[in-house]
Motif scaffolding. Structure first.
Motif, PDB file in Angstrom:
ATOM      1  N   VAL A 172       0.853  -1.185   0.000  1.00  0.00           N
ATOM      2  CA  VAL A 172       0.000   0.000   0.000  1.00  0.00           C
ATOM      3  C   VAL A 172       0.892   1.239   0.000  1.00  0.00           C
ATOM      4  CG1 VAL A 172      -1.780   1.286   1.239  1.00  0.00           C
ATOM      5  CG2 VAL A 172      -1.804  -1.222   1.240  1.00  0.00           C
ATOM      6  N   PRO A 173       0.693   2.177  -0.922  1.00  0.00           N
ATOM      7  CA  PRO A 173       1.576   3.344  -0.996  1.00  0.00           C
ATOM      8  C   PRO A 173       1.272   4.379   0.078  1.00  0.00           C
ATOM      9  CG  PRO A 173      -0.138   3.529  -2.642  1.00  0.00           C
ATOM     10  CD  PRO A 173      -0.330   2.177  -1.992  1.00  0.00           C
ATOM     11  N   PHE A 174       2.276   5.200   0.363  1.00  0.00           N
ATOM     12  CA  PHE A 174       2.081   6.337   1.265  1.00  0.00           C
ATOM     13  C   PHE A 174       1.393   7.465   0.500  1.00  0.00           C
ATOM     14  CE2 PHE A 174       3.491  10.506   2.732  1.00  0.00           C
ATOM     15  CZ  PHE A 174       3.123  10.460   4.062  1.00  0.00           C
ATOM     16  N   THR A 175       0.347   8.045   1.081  1.00  0.00           N
ATOM     17  CA  THR A 175      -0.359   9.158   0.458  1.00  0.00           C
ATOM     18  C   THR A 175      -0.599  10.240   1.506  1.00  0.00           C
ATOM     19  OG1 THR A 175      -2.591   8.335   0.961  1.00  0.00           O
ATOM     20  CG2 THR A 175      -1.557   7.542  -1.077  1.00  0.00           C
ATOM     21  N   LEU A 176      -1.053  11.406   1.026  1.00  0.00           N
ATOM     22  CA  LEU A 176      -1.361  12.502   1.946  1.00  0.00           C
ATOM     23  C   LEU A 176      -2.550  12.176   2.841  1.00  0.00           C
ATOM     24  CD1 LEU A 176      -0.823  15.659  -0.308  1.00  0.00           C
ATOM     25  CD2 LEU A 176       0.676  14.750   1.477  1.00  0.00           C
ATOM     26  N   ASN A 177      -3.320  11.159   2.469  1.00  0.00           N
ATOM     27  CA  ASN A 177      -4.439  10.739   3.316  1.00  0.00           C
ATOM     28  C   ASN A 177      -3.981  10.298   4.698  1.00  0.00           C
ATOM     29  OD1 ASN A 177      -6.525  11.283   1.632  1.00  0.00           O
ATOM     30  ND2 ASN A 177      -7.158   9.172   1.288  1.00  0.00           N
ATOM     31  N   TRP A 178      -2.709   9.915   4.816  1.00  0.00           N
ATOM     32  CA  TRP A 178      -2.193   9.477   6.109  1.00  0.00           C
ATOM     33  C   TRP A 178      -2.328  10.583   7.158  1.00  0.00           C
ATOM     34  CZ3 TRP A 178       2.191   5.437   6.690  1.00  0.00           C
ATOM     35  CH2 TRP A 178       1.955   4.353   5.829  1.00  0.00           C
ATOM     36  N   LEU A 179      -2.362  11.842   6.723  1.00  0.00           N
ATOM     37  CA  LEU A 179      -2.511  12.955   7.656  1.00  0.00           C
ATOM     38  C   LEU A 179      -3.869  12.930   8.353  1.00  0.00           C
ATOM     39  CD1 LEU A 179      -0.932  15.864   5.571  1.00  0.00           C
ATOM     40  CD2 LEU A 179       0.127  14.564   7.433  1.00  0.00           C
ATOM     41  N   LEU A 180      -4.839  12.239   7.756  1.00  0.00           N
ATOM     42  CA  LEU A 180      -6.163  12.128   8.379  1.00  0.00           C
ATOM     43  C   LEU A 180      -6.128  11.287   9.653  1.00  0.00           C
ATOM     44  CD1 LEU A 180      -8.394  11.585   5.208  1.00  0.00           C
ATOM     45  CD2 LEU A 180      -8.092  13.688   6.530  1.00  0.00           C
TER      46      LEU A 180
END
Length: 303
Positions: A172-180
């Motif tokens: 699974v790639p790292f995305t800006l959604n991780w900030l959620l």
């Protein structure tokens, strides 16, 4: 001839005929553990925020001191649970069918639900297990269930590095959604603290509650989509039942975390109005639990 001598009359106290409450009010006395008004109580609680964090950190450090692997058990416990549940539900029962990235999906559900589960369990015992501290020191008793929630939050934050590694290793790639993850954890922490305060008051009054809670929490876990994708079974339930299941706060916070970490969990697959429900549950349970606990402030430590 003997004469009767009348003894002098005893002086009449100026407080004679007054009730203890009236005497206390007359001299400006008050009960030592009287419940202060809610705004005053809140200020007192805020003034002891450093005590809460220090108490939580000290308890967390001491928690695994007798174990050979020490703090490593903070990570190993949910990982071992994930391995067992993957074997039972993913391999034997096949709940992984139709769920992409099932391993991070499962691990996220277990880590997030474990946060709520341990906060509730420790909150239930937070008053009854600390009667010595309560009777020896004067402080807002809400410090205890909040501190135990902070302990579980610290454990989860420590484990998030491992969860992130699992997510990345499985492709699974790292995305800006991780900030959620940050607002999701804040809302869940407020919800957990409120629920811990509710259970702390109940557990202080009825100590058998602590023995019953593991069974209730296990049932809650099975209804919260920890091991499976609830939407895969939506056709089996009436519409109103699905609405109730989707409103489950544990499922709401798990869904938010999965959406933040796993790119295949899209907004369309989340429960309707998920952020609004997450905020609503946090405000409702957080505030109601706080007021519910405060109303019994005078009773903690008695008996």
């Amino acid at each position: 001839m003997n004469r009767l001598v009348e003894s002098p009359a005893a002086p009449v106290s100026p407080d004679a005929g007054l009730s203890p409450k009236e005497v206390a009010e007359k001299y400006g006395l008050s009960v030592s553990n009287a419940r202060p008004p809610l705004p005053v109580y809140t200020r007192q609680l805020w003034q002891r925020r450093h005590f809460i964090t220090s108490f939580a950190t000290a308890r967390l450090t001491a928690m695994y001191t007798t174990a050979r692997l020490g703090q490593a058990w903070q990570v190993m416990t949910p990982l071992l649970n994930a391995a067992v549940y993957y074997l039972i539900f993913g391999v034997l029962l096949g709940t992984n069918r139709g769920t992409p990235n099932f391993i991070p999906y499962l691990c996220t559900g277990i880590f997030v639900f474990n946060f709520t589960q341990t906060a509730v369990l420790s909150g239930t015992r937070s008053v009854s297990d600390n009667l010595g501290l309560i009777r020896a020191l004067h402080f807002p008793r809400a410090c205890l269930p909040i501190a135990f929630t902070v302990i579980q939050l610290q454990q989860l934050i420590f484990s998030m590095g491992v969860l992130g590694t699992i997510v990345l290793v499985t492709g699974v790639p790292f995305t800006l959604n991780w900030l959620l993850v940050i607002p999701a954890l804040i809302l869940q922490s407020v919800f957990n603290a409120g629920l811990a305060m509710v259970m702390a008051r109940i557990g202080a009054k009825t100590t058998d509650t602590a023995q019953l809670m593991p069974f209730i929490l296990r049932t809650w876990m099975y209804l919260s989509g920890v091991f499976y994708n609830l939407s895969n079974y939506s056709s089996r339930f009436p519409h109103f039942v699905m609405h109730l299941l989707n409103a489950n706060p544990a499922l709401v916070y798990i869904s938010l975390m999965r959406h933040a970490l796993i790119d295949t969990v899209t907004p369309a697959s989340l429960p309707p109005h998920v952020w609004a429900m997450a905020l609503g549950w946090a405000v409702l349970v957080g505030f109601a639990g706080y007021v519910f606990f405060w109303k019994a402030e005078e009773e903690y430590g008695r008996g």
